[in-house]
Design an enzyme around this catalytic site. Structure first.
Site, mmCIF file in Angstrom:
data_model
loop_
_atom_site.group_PDB
_atom_site.id
_atom_site.type_symbol
_atom_site.label_atom_id
_atom_site.label_comp_id
_atom_site.label_asym_id
_atom_site.label_seq_id
_atom_site.Cartn_x
_atom_site.Cartn_y
_atom_site.Cartn_z
ATOM 1 N N LYS A 40 0.846 -1.200 0.000
ATOM 2 C CA LYS A 40 0.000 0.000 0.000
ATOM 3 C C LYS A 40 0.883 1.253 0.000
ATOM 4 C CE LYS A 40 -3.842 -2.355 2.276
ATOM 5 N NZ LYS A 40 -4.512 -2.736 3.514
ATOM 6 N N GLN A 90 -4.656 -1.156 9.658
ATOM 7 C CA GLN A 90 -4.654 -2.513 9.106
ATOM 8 C C GLN A 90 -5.311 -3.498 10.078
ATOM 9 O OE1 GLN A 90 -3.764 -3.293 6.029
ATOM 10 N NE2 GLN A 90 -3.928 -5.501 6.192
ATOM 11 N N ASP A 96 -11.071 3.148 4.034
ATOM 12 C CA ASP A 96 -11.510 1.747 4.049
ATOM 13 C C ASP A 96 -13.028 1.628 3.911
ATOM 14 O OD1 ASP A 96 -9.787 -0.395 4.227
ATOM 15 O OD2 ASP A 96 -9.403 -0.132 6.366
HETATM 16 N N1 GUN Z 1 -6.949 -6.495 6.252
HETATM 17 C C1 GUN Z 1 -7.292 -7.244 5.182
HETATM 18 N N2 GUN Z 1 -8.004 -6.506 4.295
HETATM 19 C C2 GUN Z 1 -8.111 -5.266 4.826
HETATM 20 C C3 GUN Z 1 -8.731 -4.057 4.391
HETATM 21 O O1 GUN Z 1 -9.333 -3.975 3.315
HETATM 22 N N3 GUN Z 1 -8.610 -2.999 5.230
HETATM 23 C C4 GUN Z 1 -7.949 -3.074 6.414
HETATM 24 N N4 GUN Z 1 -7.893 -1.978 7.167
HETATM 25 N N5 GUN Z 1 -7.365 -4.174 6.851
HETATM 26 C C5 GUN Z 1 -7.447 -5.265 6.059
#
Ligand code: GUN
Length: 299
Positions: free
Chosen positions: A53, A97, A120
């Protein structure tokens, strides 16, 4: 043999539009979109996601900020960091995350992110907007937004007359995905682990979306001939054919057999996966435009 939907190519085209929007925003205002990613603990898979990311944010011309906190961080310490990021005008998007280590109240943290910075799409304000059919003024959860983009590449904007089945009912994916399909006029069934005769429910789907987290659960006879299959699963399984102790990634759909029946199908890897990061970048550049009161780019 089904047409294989190329998520890498679709993601690259979103990333290129996001980069253009980011460069243009900086040219007009001097402001770079800022994305803060917070990770707590040592989980290697989460670190790998967070690193990609961060890399992608830089590639898009963003100000990319990563906060790596130790496993023993307290709820109060993490909350204080989110509060600081909420107040920081240079930060347009905040992502914490998931999963957080077990001692956290994750929901309290996620819900404390300002809705306008919630890239998100997990804040109840953003989830509620999708639920009430407002797809324009909030932020949409990245994996459903990316999956919809792939569905629309096959079927166009209007899914009238099509039956869609989503397997999985999570807040992160299944629920928003069902609502986005509904907003595009599909007739939606949300199936889950308690659904009776799941295979026959799935066989009715013109658009079948699998997000169950069980390797290759969706078999050939679950797929309606001519269907579009979107596989959201990422499962690591043993791959002895590659050598002792080796593993590989597979989806929730048995790809080879399903692609003999479907008309279009996403592969794993290289399908929905790359779209998630691309839509996170899209949400961040959208949030930055809104913060500058400029018209929002569409992806
Ligand atoms: N962990 C796995 N997928 C995601 C996501 O789309 N957002 C977040 N914040 N954590 C994740």
């Amino acid at each position: 043999m089904a047409f294989v939907i190329d998520g890498k190519e679709a993601a690259a085209s979103v990333i290129s539009a996001v980069t253009e929007a980011s460069v243009s925003l900086e040219g007009k205002t001097g402001i770079k979109p800022g994305l803060a990613v917070v990770i707590v603990g040592e989980d290697p898979a989460s670190h790998a996601y967070v690193n990609s990311k961060g890399k992608m944010a830089k590639q898009c011309g963003f100000n990319s900020i990563q906060h790596t906190l130790p496993e023993e961080t307290t709820q109060e310490e993490l909350q204080a960091l989110v509060d600081t990021l909420n107040a920081d005008l240079a930060v347009h998007g905040i992502l914490v995350q998931l999963p957080l280590p077990k001692h956290f109240d994750s929901d309290a943290i996620i819900q404390s992110i300002l809705p306008e910075k919630d890239v998100d799409g997990l804040n109840i304000a953003n989830a509620g907007k999708i639920a009430t059919g407002d797809l324009d003024t909030g932020l949409i959860s990245c994996t459903p937004a990316g999956s919809m983009l792939l569905v629309k590449r096959v079927h166009g904007e209007d899914l009238s007359g099509l039956n869609a089945v989503v397997i999985g009912r999570s807040n992160l994916f299944g629920k928003p995905m069902g609502l986005l399909l509904l907003a595009a006029n599909a007739t939606v069934t949300m199936a889950h682990s308690r659904t009776k005769d799941l295979a026959s429910v799935c066989r009715n789907a013109d658009i079948l979306v699998a997000a169950v987290g069980r390797a290759e659960m969706v078999k050939r006879d679950w797929v309606k001939p001519g269907a579009t299959v979107i596989d959201v699963g990422i499962n690591r399984v043993p791959a002895p054919e590659k050598g002792e102790g080796k593993t590989k990634l597979v989806g929730d759909v048995a790809f080879v057999e399903a692609s003999e029946v479907a008309a279009s199908i996403t592969p794993v890897p290289g399908g929905v996966g790359p779209m998630t990061i691309a839509m996170l970048m899209a949400n961040t550049v959208i949030a930055a435009h809104r913060a500058c009161s400029l018209p929002v780019p569409k992806f």
